[in-house]
Design a protein around this motif. Structure first.
Motif, short mmCIF file in Angstrom:
data_model
loop_
_atom_site.label_atom_id
_atom_site.label_comp_id
_atom_site.label_asym_id
_atom_site.label_seq_id
_atom_site.Cartn_x
_atom_site.Cartn_y
_atom_site.Cartn_z
N SER A 77 0.91 -1.04 0.13
CA SER A 77 0.03 0.01 -0.06
C SER A 77 0.85 1.13 -0.14
O SER A 77 2.05 1.32 0.26
CB SER A 77 -0.86 0.07 1.23
OG SER A 77 -0.24 0.03 2.31
N CYS A 78 0.17 2.37 -0.25
CA CYS A 78 0.90 3.64 -0.21
C CYS A 78 1.30 3.98 1.18
O CYS A 78 0.06 4.11 1.83
CB CYS A 78 0.13 4.66 -1.06
SG CYS A 78 0.89 6.31 -1.17
N PRO A 79 2.25 4.61 1.57
CA PRO A 79 2.47 5.20 2.86
C PRO A 79 1.52 6.24 2.95
O PRO A 79 0.89 7.20 2.24
CB PRO A 79 3.74 5.82 3.13
CG PRO A 79 4.69 4.77 1.96
CD PRO A 79 3.49 4.83 0.81
N ALA A 80 0.63 6.49 4.55
CA ALA A 80 -0.21 7.25 4.91
C ALA A 80 0.14 8.61 4.43
O ALA A 80 -0.67 9.57 3.94
CB ALA A 80 -0.65 7.07 6.11
N ASP A 81 1.30 9.04 4.69
CA ASP A 81 1.76 10.42 4.62
C ASP A 81 1.90 10.70 3.25
O ASP A 81 1.07 11.91 2.85
CB ASP A 81 2.91 10.87 5.22
CG ASP A 81 4.14 9.85 4.83
OD1 ASP A 81 3.86 8.92 4.25
OD2 ASP A 81 5.32 10.26 5.66
N LEU A 82 2.04 9.92 2.34
CA LEU A 82 2.21 10.34 0.79
C LEU A 82 0.65 9.79 0.06
O LEU A 82 0.46 10.89 -0.67
CB LEU A 82 3.00 9.27 -0.09
CG LEU A 82 3.44 9.35 -1.51
CD1 LEU A 82 3.50 10.66 -1.73
CD2 LEU A 82 4.45 8.43 -1.90
N LEU A 83 0.04 9.25 0.75
CA LEU A 83 -1.33 9.03 0.39
C LEU A 83 -2.19 10.25 0.52
O LEU A 83 -3.02 10.65 -0.53
CB LEU A 83 -2.16 7.69 0.90
CG LEU A 83 -3.54 7.53 0.63
CD1 LEU A 83 -3.54 7.13 -1.12
CD2 LEU A 83 -3.96 6.29 1.57
N ALA A 84 -2.04 10.95 1.50
CA ALA A 84 -2.75 12.10 2.03
C ALA A 84 -2.15 13.25 0.93
O ALA A 84 -3.04 14.19 0.35
CB ALA A 84 -2.46 12.82 3.20
N TYR A 122 7.68 4.47 -0.99
CA TYR A 122 7.23 5.84 -1.47
C TYR A 122 7.65 5.68 -2.92
O TYR A 122 6.74 6.39 -3.71
CB TYR A 122 8.34 6.71 -0.83
CG TYR A 122 7.77 7.01 0.69
CD1 TYR A 122 6.90 8.09 1.09
CD2 TYR A 122 8.39 6.10 1.84
CE1 TYR A 122 6.51 8.17 2.38
CE2 TYR A 122 7.82 6.33 2.97
CZ TYR A 122 6.93 7.40 3.51
OH TYR A 122 6.41 7.68 4.58
N LEU A 123 8.57 5.32 -3.38
CA LEU A 123 8.99 5.46 -4.70
C LEU A 123 8.17 5.07 -5.58
O LEU A 123 7.81 5.73 -6.64
CB LEU A 123 10.27 4.68 -4.81
CG LEU A 123 11.10 4.61 -6.24
CD1 LEU A 123 11.21 5.86 -6.68
CD2 LEU A 123 12.33 3.87 -6.19
N HIS A 124 7.28 3.60 -5.56
CA HIS A 124 6.27 3.41 -6.38
C HIS A 124 5.14 4.14 -6.50
O HIS A 124 4.55 4.06 -7.59
CB HIS A 124 5.87 1.83 -5.72
CG HIS A 124 7.01 0.74 -6.48
ND1 HIS A 124 6.59 0.11 -7.38
CD2 HIS A 124 8.03 0.20 -5.60
CE1 HIS A 124 7.69 -0.78 -7.58
NE2 HIS A 124 8.49 -0.80 -6.49
N TYR A 125 5.06 5.01 -5.42
CA TYR A 125 3.81 6.03 -5.82
C TYR A 125 4.21 7.47 -6.01
O TYR A 125 3.77 8.29 -6.13
CB TYR A 125 3.10 5.99 -4.61
CG TYR A 125 2.41 4.89 -4.17
CD1 TYR A 125 0.89 4.59 -4.91
CD2 TYR A 125 2.83 3.73 -3.51
CE1 TYR A 125 0.50 3.56 -4.57
CE2 TYR A 125 2.06 2.62 -3.34
CZ TYR A 125 0.99 2.45 -3.76
OH TYR A 125 0.25 1.22 -3.74
#
Length: 202
Positions: A81-88, A158-161
């Motif tokens: 999954s995408c890390p929460a801080d990057l998802l925001a 992080y990189l994948h997103y």
């Protein structure tokens, strides 16, 4: 210390030359003397970039170019999954341009500000030991997100997103002699990469 090098007894001495130490004034003259002595004495010098290999070859004929590599599976494996801080940040809907690494004087902070002005989300990951992110005011720019350092284990998530991964090095001696390991990490993840004009990246 330089004095200890003269007492170093070894059947085989390999010197790994991975950064252009001559451009770092903070290292001091004793470090530069040790560097030159190791270049001369080594049975083999390994260098991570063509420019460093050329510098070493001026002193020692036994030089091997060994470019950086990557733990391919670590970076190629998609995260759960995408890390929460990057998802925001992603939920704001802007393309995400990302960089992780050191924020030394070799980073083109003017270029980062220019990118931010184009309306992208700029995600920066890494320690700001020299306070460059703060000094250049990037932490106060609304669409620049400096997340601070993250463990190596977490970087692929992080990189994948990132929509695009960048290496924004300022042209100069450091950029000319650097083989950025993050280039190989970015490519292993299959993320589009944009760099400034660096010899090793070409």
């Amino acid at each position: 210390a330089v004095g200890q090098l003269s007492r170093l007894k070894a059947d085989l001495l390999v010197y790994d030359f991975m950064d252009d130490v001559t451009v770092n004034r903070a290292l001091g003259s004793f470090y530069l003397r040790a560097h030159r002595q190791l270049l001369r004495r080594a049975n083999l010098v390994t260098a991570t970039s063509e420019r460093l290999a050329e510098q070493a070859a001026e002193v020692n004929s036994r030089v091997l170019l060994v470019p950086n590599g990557v733990d391919y599976q670590h970076f190629a494996t998609p995260p759960a999954s995408c890390p929460a801080d990057l998802l925001a940040i992603r939920r704001r809907g802007l393309p995400v341009i990302g960089y992780y690494g050191a924020f030394g004087d070799w980073i083109d902070f003017t270029l980062l500000r220019t990118l931010a002005a184009q309306g992208y989300s700029i995600v920066l990951i890494g320690a700001d030991f020299l306070l460059n992110v703060r000094r250049h005011g990037l932490h106060r720019t609304s669409n620049v997100y400096w997340l601070g350092p993250r463990p190596y284990h977490d970087l692929p998530a992080y990189l994948h997103y990132f929509d695009v991964a960048i290496i924004p090095f300022t042209p100069g001696p450091i950029a000319a002699s650097t083989s950025p390991v993050k280039l190989f990490e970015y490519m292993a993840a299959g993320v589009p990469v944009v760099t400034t004009a660096m010899r090793e990246c070409r």
